[in-house]
Design a protein around this motif. Structure first.
Motif, mmCIF file in Angstrom:
data_model
loop_
_atom_site.group_PDB
_atom_site.id
_atom_site.type_symbol
_atom_site.label_atom_id
_atom_site.label_comp_id
_atom_site.label_asym_id
_atom_site.label_seq_id
_atom_site.Cartn_x
_atom_site.Cartn_y
_atom_site.Cartn_z
ATOM 1 N N VAL A 156 -21.154 8.496 13.269
ATOM 2 C CA VAL A 156 -20.916 7.668 12.354
ATOM 3 C C VAL A 156 -21.374 7.690 11.181
ATOM 4 C CG1 VAL A 156 -19.299 6.414 14.744
ATOM 5 C CG2 VAL A 156 -21.864 5.631 13.976
ATOM 6 N N LYS A 213 -13.537 2.673 8.864
ATOM 7 C CA LYS A 213 -13.769 2.803 10.319
ATOM 8 C C LYS A 213 -11.476 2.701 10.012
ATOM 9 C CE LYS A 213 -17.048 2.164 12.428
ATOM 10 N NZ LYS A 213 -17.528 3.108 13.056
ATOM 11 N N THR A 219 -11.010 11.850 24.253
ATOM 12 C CA THR A 219 -9.926 13.061 24.580
ATOM 13 C C THR A 219 -10.409 13.855 25.562
ATOM 14 O OG1 THR A 219 -11.747 14.822 23.673
ATOM 15 C CG2 THR A 219 -10.030 13.769 22.120
ATOM 16 N N TRP A 267 -8.301 4.810 12.759
ATOM 17 C CA TRP A 267 -7.742 4.585 13.762
ATOM 18 C C TRP A 267 -7.984 3.765 15.009
ATOM 19 C CZ3 TRP A 267 -4.423 7.645 11.835
ATOM 20 C CH2 TRP A 267 -5.079 9.086 11.818
ATOM 21 N N THR A 268 -8.394 2.366 14.014
ATOM 22 C CA THR A 268 -8.547 1.245 14.639
ATOM 23 C C THR A 268 -7.374 0.315 14.773
ATOM 24 O OG1 THR A 268 -10.566 0.962 13.404
ATOM 25 C CG2 THR A 268 -10.193 -0.822 14.621
ATOM 26 N N ARG A 306 -6.755 8.783 23.018
ATOM 27 C CA ARG A 306 -7.519 7.123 23.124
ATOM 28 C C ARG A 306 -8.718 6.802 23.684
ATOM 29 N NH1 ARG A 306 -1.684 3.734 24.562
ATOM 30 N NH2 ARG A 306 -2.160 4.692 26.579
ATOM 31 N N GLY A 328 -14.810 10.919 15.417
ATOM 32 C CA GLY A 328 -13.848 11.890 16.415
ATOM 33 C C GLY A 328 -14.691 11.738 17.866
ATOM 34 N N SER A 329 -13.600 12.772 18.185
ATOM 35 C CA SER A 329 -15.124 12.987 19.679
ATOM 36 C C SER A 329 -16.216 12.968 19.613
ATOM 37 C CB SER A 329 -14.294 14.460 20.158
ATOM 38 O OG SER A 329 -13.149 13.970 20.468
ATOM 39 N N LEU A 381 -18.868 10.947 18.253
ATOM 40 C CA LEU A 381 -19.152 9.735 17.667
ATOM 41 C C LEU A 381 -20.151 9.585 17.425
ATOM 42 C CD1 LEU A 381 -17.487 7.246 18.149
ATOM 43 C CD2 LEU A 381 -18.472 7.005 19.591
ATOM 44 N N SER A 420 -14.403 5.193 16.011
ATOM 45 C CA SER A 420 -14.044 6.418 15.112
ATOM 46 C C SER A 420 -13.860 5.651 13.623
ATOM 47 C CB SER A 420 -12.257 6.838 15.102
ATOM 48 O OG SER A 420 -12.368 6.902 16.732
ATOM 49 N N GLU A 421 -14.443 7.252 13.052
ATOM 50 C CA GLU A 421 -14.518 7.323 11.788
ATOM 51 C C GLU A 421 -13.865 8.782 11.116
ATOM 52 O OE1 GLU A 421 -18.051 6.789 10.095
ATOM 53 O OE2 GLU A 421 -19.177 5.344 10.739
#
Lengths: 382, 315
Positions: free
Chosen positions: A143, A160, A367, A162-163, A364, A137-138, A140, A132-133
Motif C-alpha cells: 500500500v 483506496k 483471494t 474496491w471499498t 473478497r 490487491g493480494s 497488501l 486494497s489500492e
C-alpha cells in the motif's frame, strides 16, 4: 499440520435465539424476490440495520458497557446464519459488526470505544475497510496511501479501491503507510480511522457487472486527521490487519452466499418434480452445507475460547466459498435439463445473478490462491 | 479412560497387525483376530452389562478411524459396530461384516479385501440373517450351513457403509500426512518439492477434502445413537456424511499419487495400502451418488427449506 476439526454443538442458549430471529424476520420481512435476497450480505437497508440494533443483534458479542449485548460467539453465529438464510439486507452494519467493532474494542483508545461502539451496536454507524489500492490487491503490504504526521495530527494522501459501501458509510478504517518506503513492506504500516465526511475526500462508485454499485474508489487529497485517528500503535498496522482478517473468515457468510438460489431451485423442484440428477445434486449440496456449517461452528468455538485459529479459518473459507460458487455451477447444469424451468423467471434471474457475481466470493477478504498458500504453510510446507 | 487413552492403547496393535499383513507371506489372520479379541476392544461400544466399555460411537470414533489410519486388514470397525448395534452378536467374539446378496451359496462382504471373516450379516426379504462363512475366493465367501435369523432391525447396508466410511476418514488422514511428509522431503531443482506453489495449491485442496471428511465422520458418529438395546441410525445424517467421505476419496488419491510420483505406485512404498482402500471403499456399500440421491429425496419429501432440512436432519 493443521489440527483436525472438532465437532461442536450449539449451546441451548444460542439455539434458543433461532425462533426469536425468525419472529423478528416475520415482522421485518426481506424482499420477496429471490434474486433480490440473493444480494445476501450486499443488500443495504439502514432501517433494517437500526431495527436489528434495537433488538440487540448488532455488536451482539460486544461488552454491555459499550452498548453490546455481551452475548457469546455462538449466539452471534445463530443470528447471522438465520439472517443470511432469510436473505435479509444486512450490508449496512455488516462490516462494522464483523470487523470494525472487534478491531476498535481490541486496539481503539477508550474515548474512541466510548464514542463509536454504542452507535455501531445501535445499527446507526456504518464502516468500510480501506485495504486494497490500485497497486495493492493480494500484495497488501505494498500500500502506498500515506499519513504524514503534522502539528494537527496526520495528513492523509492517496486512494483506496474496491471499498464496499464507502459511498454510504460514516467511517473507513484504512491501512496506510506512516513511515518508510514502499519497499519496506509490512514495516511502517498503521491503521487510521477516517471520518468520510471530512473535506478532501472524494468517493467514486464503481458499477459492477450486475448493475449494482457497492464498490467504490476513494481519493484522499490532503485530508487532515486528528492525532486520535491512529488505531493501535503506529507501525503495528500489519499485525492488526492480520488479526482483523481472522474475524472475517469462516463465518456463516462464507457458506451462505448462494443460499437464496439453492432455496429457490428446491422450491421449484417440489412444484415441478425432478429426476435422479436433481435429487443427487440437492443431496450433495445439502450434505456439503451440513459439513461446512459444522466446520464453521468448530472455528466459532475456538474463537469463543479466545483462540485465534487463523489457518483453520482460512481452510473453511476456501471450502465455503468453493461451495458457494459450485451452487450456481451445479444448478445451471441440472436446471438446464428441464425445458420448463426457463419459464420460471424468478429462478432464472436468481441463477443468472448468482452465477455472474459468484467469482467475487473467493476474492473478497483475500483471494483463494493467497489463502491456499497460507494453508500450505500451515500444513508445514515451506 | 479418556478417548485418547483408548486410542493409544490399541493403535500399536493395529499398526503391528498391518505390518505383519504387508510384510509376511503367511499372514496368520485368525491369530491376529484372536489378539484383537483378547484386548476387549471389540466390545468398545457395548454397554457395561455386556462386558463392554460403554462408549458411544462418538467416543469410539478415534479408535474406529485408527483402523483405517493403520490399514488394518481385519474387520475390526465392522465387527465393533455390529456388536454395538446388536449386543447378542458379541456372544462368540466372531469376526463379522455386512454382506451383499447371496448367489449359489456364496456372498460378498461390502469391504472386498478382507483376508478373514467368520460370519456375514445379510439383508433378506425375510429380515436380517447371519451366515457363517469360510474360504474367500477373490472376495467371494462360501456360506457354511443355513443362515440363521438375526433379530436386529437396523439398516445393515447403511451401518456397513458407515463402518467403511469411518475407516476411510482415518485412511484419508494417513494419506495426507504421507503426502505432506513426502513433499517436504523429496528434493527437485535443489529444493523440497513442497516449496513449489503448484504443489502447495494442490495439497491445500487435498487438506480441505480430508478435513471435510473428518468432520463428516464426526457427524456420522453423532447420528449413531446407542441405547440399551443397540444402535439407532439417524439415516439421513449418516447417509450425508458417508457421501461426503466417499466424495473425498478420489481427489485425495489423485493428489497423493501426483505428489509422490513413481515411488507412490511401487509395491514397496506404503502409499498404495491406503489409496487402494480409499478407491475400493468409495464404492463399497454404494458410491457418493447413491447416498446423496437418498438425501436429496428426503429433502424434497420434507416441507422444509434446504437450510432447515440441513439443521434438522443432517447436523
Amino acid at each position: 499440520m493443521i489440527p483436525w476439526p472438532q465437532r461442536q454443538t450449539l449451546p441451548a442458549s444460542a439455539e434458543a435465539l433461532r425462533d426469536e430471529v425468525r419472529d423478528f424476520l416475520a415482522a421485518h420481512p426481506p424482499a420477496p424476490a429471490a434474486d433480490i435476497r440473493a444480494r445476501s450480505w450486499m443488500g443495504f437497508d439502514a432501517d433494517f440495520s437500526r431495527a436489528l440494533g434495537q433488538r440487540g443483534w448488532v455488536g451482539l458479542s460486544l461488552p454491555r458497557e459499550y452498548g453490546g449485548a455481551g452475548g457469546s460467539a455462538f449466539e452471534r453465529f445463530v443470528v447471522l446464519e438465520e439472517l443470511l438464510a432469510a436473505g435479509a439486507p444486512v450490508s449496512a452494519h455488516w462490516i462494522a459488526d464483523r470487523q470494525s467493532a472487534p478491531l476498535l474494542l481490541r486496539y481503539g483508545s477508550e474515548s474512541l470505544r466510548q464514542e463509536l461502539l454504542p452507535r455501531i451496536c445501535a445499527g446507526e454507524v456504518y464502516f468500510c475497510i480501506g485495504m486494497s489500492e490500485p497497486g495493492a490487491g493480494s500484495d497488501l503490504a505494498s500500500v502506498s496511501t500515506r499519513a504524514t504526521r503534522n502539528d494537527q495530527g496526520w495528513l492523509l494522501n492517496g486512494s483506496k479501491l474496491w471499498t464496499t459501501n464507502a459511498d454510504r458509510c460514516h467511517y473507513m478504517i484504512a491501512l496506510v503507510r506512516t513511515s518508510g518506503q514502499h519497499g519496506d513492506r509490512q514495516q511502517g504500516l498503521s491503521q487510521m480511522l477516517v471520518d468520510l465526511s471530512l473535506p478532501g475526500i472524494t468517493v467514486r462508485p464503481i458499477r459492477d457487472l450486475a448493475g449494482d454499485a457497492h464498490f467504490n474508489e476513494v481519493f484522499f487529497d490532503n485530508v487532515q486527521l486528528t492525532e486520535e485517528a491512529l488505531i493501535g500503535a503506529e507501525g503495528d498496522g500489519w499485525q492488526q490487519v492480520t488479526a482483523e482478517l481472522a474475524f472475517e473468515r469462516s463465518g456463516p457468510e462464507r457458506i451462505m452466499s448462494s443460499i437464496a438460489l439453492l432455496e429457490c431451485w428446491c422450491a421449484w423442484l417440489r412444484r415441478s418434480g425432478g429426476g435422479s440428477a436433481d435429487r443427487r445434486a440437492l443431496g450433495e449440496l445439502a450434505s456439503r452445507l451440513a459439513v461446512l456449517r459444522s466446520m464453521s461452528l468448530a472455528i466459532t468455538a475456538q474463537l469463543e475460547q479466545g483462540e485465534s485459529p487463523v489457518i483453520p479459518a482460512a481452510l473453511v473459507k476456501d471450502l465455503g466459498t468453493g461451495f458457494e460458487q459450485d451452487i450456481p455451477d451445479t444448478l445451471a447444469d441440472v436446471i438446464g435439463r428441464h425445458d420448463d424451468a426457463f419459464a420460471d423467471e424468478e429462478l432464472m434471474r436468481t441463477l443468472a445473478y448468482t452465477a455472474m457475481v459468484c467469482p467475487i466470493y473467493s476474492l473478497r477478504g483475500g483471494t483463494r490462491e493467497i489463502l491456499r498458500g497460507l494453508i500450505a504453510r500451515g500444513m508445514g510446507l515451506r | 479412560m479418556s478417548d485418547s487413552l483408548f486410542l493409544d492403547s490399541i493403535k500399536p496393535l493395529f499398526a503391528d497387525i498391518s505390518e505383519r499383513f504387508s510384510g509376511e507371506s503367511q499372514f496368520d489372520a485368525a491369530g491376529a483376530w484372536s489378539e484383537l479379541v483378547a484386548t476387549g476392544f471389540l466390545r468398545l461400544m457395548l454397554p457395561e452389562q455386556d462386558e463392554g466399555a460403554g462408549l458411544d460411537v462418538t467416543e469410539g470414533l478415534p479408535v474406529l478411524m485408527a483402523a483405517g489410519y493403520c490399514a488394518l486388514p481385519l474387520p475390526y470397525a465392522e465387527t465393533a459396530l455390529l456388536y454395538a448395534a446388536q449386543p447378542t452378536l458379541a456372544a462368540d467374539d466372531q469376526a463379522l461384516a455386512v454382506g451383499l446378496s447371496t448367489t449359489a451359496g456364496r456372498a460378498k462382504a461390502l469391504r472386498q479385501d478382507l483376508p478373514y471373516l467368520q460370519a456375514l450379516l445379510l439383508d433378506t426379504a425375510g429380515g436380517a440373517e447371519r451366515a457363517a462363512v469360510s474360504d474367500s475366493d477373490s472376495g467371494n465367501w462360501t456360506l457354511q450351513g443355513i443362515p440363521s435369523p438375526c433379530e436386529t432391525t437396523i439398516n445393515l447396508q447403511l451401518l456397513g457403509t458407515a463402518a467403511e466410511c469411518l475407516q476411510l476418514a482415518g485412511a484419508l488422514q494417513r494419506v495426507l500426512e504421507l503426502t505432506v511428509d513426502y513433499a517436504n522431503t523429496r528434493q527437485q531443482f535443489g529444493r523440497p518439492i513442497g516449496k513449489y506453489q503448484a504443489l502447495q495449491q494442490q495439497i491445500s485442496v487435498m487438506t480441505g477434502h480430508c478435513h471435510s471428511a473428518v468432520m463428516a465422520a464426526q457427524l456420522a458418529a453423532s447420528g449413531m445413537q446407542r441405547s440399551d438395546t443397540g444402535l439407532s441410525l439417524d439415516h439421513h445424517r449418516v447417509a450425508a456424511a458417508c457421501g461426503m467421505i466417499k466424495a473425498a476419496c478420489q481427489p485425495v488419491v489423485s493428489t497423493a499419487h501426483a505428489v509422490h510420483g513413481a515411488i507412490g505406485v511401487t509395491e514397496e512404498y506404503e502409499l498404495h495400502h491406503y489409496t487402494r482402500r480409499l478407491l475400493a471403499g468409495r464404492v463399497a456399500g454404494g458410491s457418493e451418488s447413491r447416498w446423496f440421491e437418498q438425501v436429496g429425496q428426503a429433502c424434497l419429501d420434507s416441507d422444509a427449506s434446504v437450510f432447515d432440512f440441513t439443521l434438522a436432519s443432517l447436523s
